[in-house]
Design a protein around this motif. Structure first.
Motif, PDB file in Angstrom:
ATOM      1  N   HIS A 213      -3.205   8.499  37.250  1.00  0.00           N
ATOM      2  CA  HIS A 213      -4.157   7.401  37.041  1.00  0.00           C
ATOM      3  C   HIS A 213      -4.467   6.693  38.360  1.00  0.00           C
ATOM      4  N   GLU A 254      -2.561  15.734  30.442  1.00  0.00           N
ATOM      5  CA  GLU A 254      -2.193  14.848  29.321  1.00  0.00           C
ATOM      6  C   GLU A 254      -2.191  15.618  27.993  1.00  0.00           C
ATOM      7  N   ASP A 314      -4.683   5.778  26.176  1.00  0.00           N
ATOM      8  CA  ASP A 314      -3.489   6.351  26.825  1.00  0.00           C
ATOM      9  C   ASP A 314      -2.207   5.587  26.484  1.00  0.00           C
TER      10      ASP A 314
HETATM   11 FE   LIG Z   1      -5.123   9.227  31.241  1.00  0.00          FE
END
Ligand SMILES: [Fe+2]
Ligand SMILES: [Fe+2]
Length: 327
Positions: A213, A254, A314
């Motif tokens: 991120h 992810e 997230d």
């Molecule tokens: Fe993410």
């Protein structure tokens, strides 16, 4: 053009709409005036000492006798604490603001001094009254002080309007000039400040994801920086490609983790990723083909895209992943 009475009364009405001030605040102060008026000497001493202790204001105020200053503050405070301000209290308060402007006393000093005074007033209320009464008196005082502060600070603006009118600039033109310069200042600030600054509120609590991120935040900030300075389309094209590629890489990472650890809300997360990749991919294509430009709307979208996805979608997987031993 408003005069000082209309100007100050208009401000009272507008500020009261927000902070809840009403005439009944004066009644609260009136009931306890025998106690609060006796604090005048201490407050005016404190107020004047603070004003003269500041190296900036002390230079400006060197010409003014500090006893006179102390006395004029005492008169103003006692009028307020009496709970019976009379018809001229607000215009007089505006005049105080104009005197500050004339002496070059900056608004930040006035705000600092008001804050100091309010803290002392609160402490003395707690020493002098039962808790409920102390709060009632303090909040009545505080609402009135906030309106006085709004008037004092805005009296600079009032002086500007009057000054502009005197040199032949009407209020509407002045507002337009002001609007343009504010817009310019906002654009300049945007061009030197990062689009997003990483802080712990963006952390999802998993190191590997946080690192990715952070990298996305860096790419967005360099895209933003490139739009402000070089205006080099090739450099912008490269950063945009990096953004798309890294977004796809990160989303794949992810999604792999979520599948591996059987994250229950996987489907919704995939839908969100797909939509985001499509949106950024589409913009990239348009930009590379010369059909789109970097704009403040685009940056607004990208900022809320990243902020919203990390903080919302997230963060929802964080507890599940941690429970599965991911870090
Ligand atoms: Fe993410
Ligand atoms: Fe995600």
């Amino acid at each position: 053009m408003q005069n000082i009475v209309e100007f100050s009364e208009g401000l009272v009405v507008q500020t009261a709409l927000i902070n809840g001030y009403s005439e009944s605040d004066w009644g609260v102060l009136c009931d306890v005036q025998s106690i609060t008026m006796s604090w005048s000497k201490e407050f005016s001493k404190m107020f004047t000492e603070a004003l003269y202790a500041d190296p900036n204001t002390s230079k400006i105020l060197a010409k003014v006798n500090s006893t006179d200053h102390q006395q004029s503050f005492a008169v103003w405070y006692e009028t307020l604490a009496s709970g019976k301000p009379g018809a001229t209290f607000w215009p007089e308060t505006c005049l105080v603001g104009l005197f500050h402007a004339a002496a070059g006393v900056d608004n930040r000093h006035v705000i600092g001094l008001f804050s100091k005074l309010e803290v002392s007033f609160h402490r003395k209320c707690l020493e002098s009254f039962e808790l409920d009464k102390a709060n009632e008196v303090f909040w009545a005082f505080k609402r009135i002080m906030d309106i006085a502060l709004a008037i004092m600070v805005d009296s600079y603006h009032f002086a500007n309007i009057v000054g502009m009118k005197d040199v032949g600039v009407n209020e509407a033109l002045f507002a337009r000039i002001r609007g343009l310069s504010i817009r310019k200042m906002i654009d300049e600030a945007r061009s030197v400040l990062p689009l997003i600054e990483w802080n712990d509120s963006l952390s999802v609590g998993l190191d590997s994801i946080d690192e990715q991120h952070k990298k996305l935040v860096d790419i967005l900030n360099s895209l933003h920086g490139s739009s402000a300075s070089a205006k080099d389309p090739e450099a912008v094209k490269k950063i945009l490609n990096d953004l798309v590629e890294y977004t796809v890489y990160h989303f794949n990472y992810e999604e792999g983790l979520m599948k591996e650890h059987q994250y229950p809300d996987l489907e919704n997360h995939l839908v969100a990723h797909k939509a985001l990749v499509e949106q950024v991919g589409k913009f990239n294509e348009d930009f590379q083909a010369g059909r789109a430009k970097l704009s403040s709307e685009l940056f607004k979208f990208l900022r809320s895209w990243l902020n919203g996805h990390i903080r919302g979608t997230d963060k929802r997987y964080s507890a599940h992943m941690k429970a599965c031993g991911v870090n």
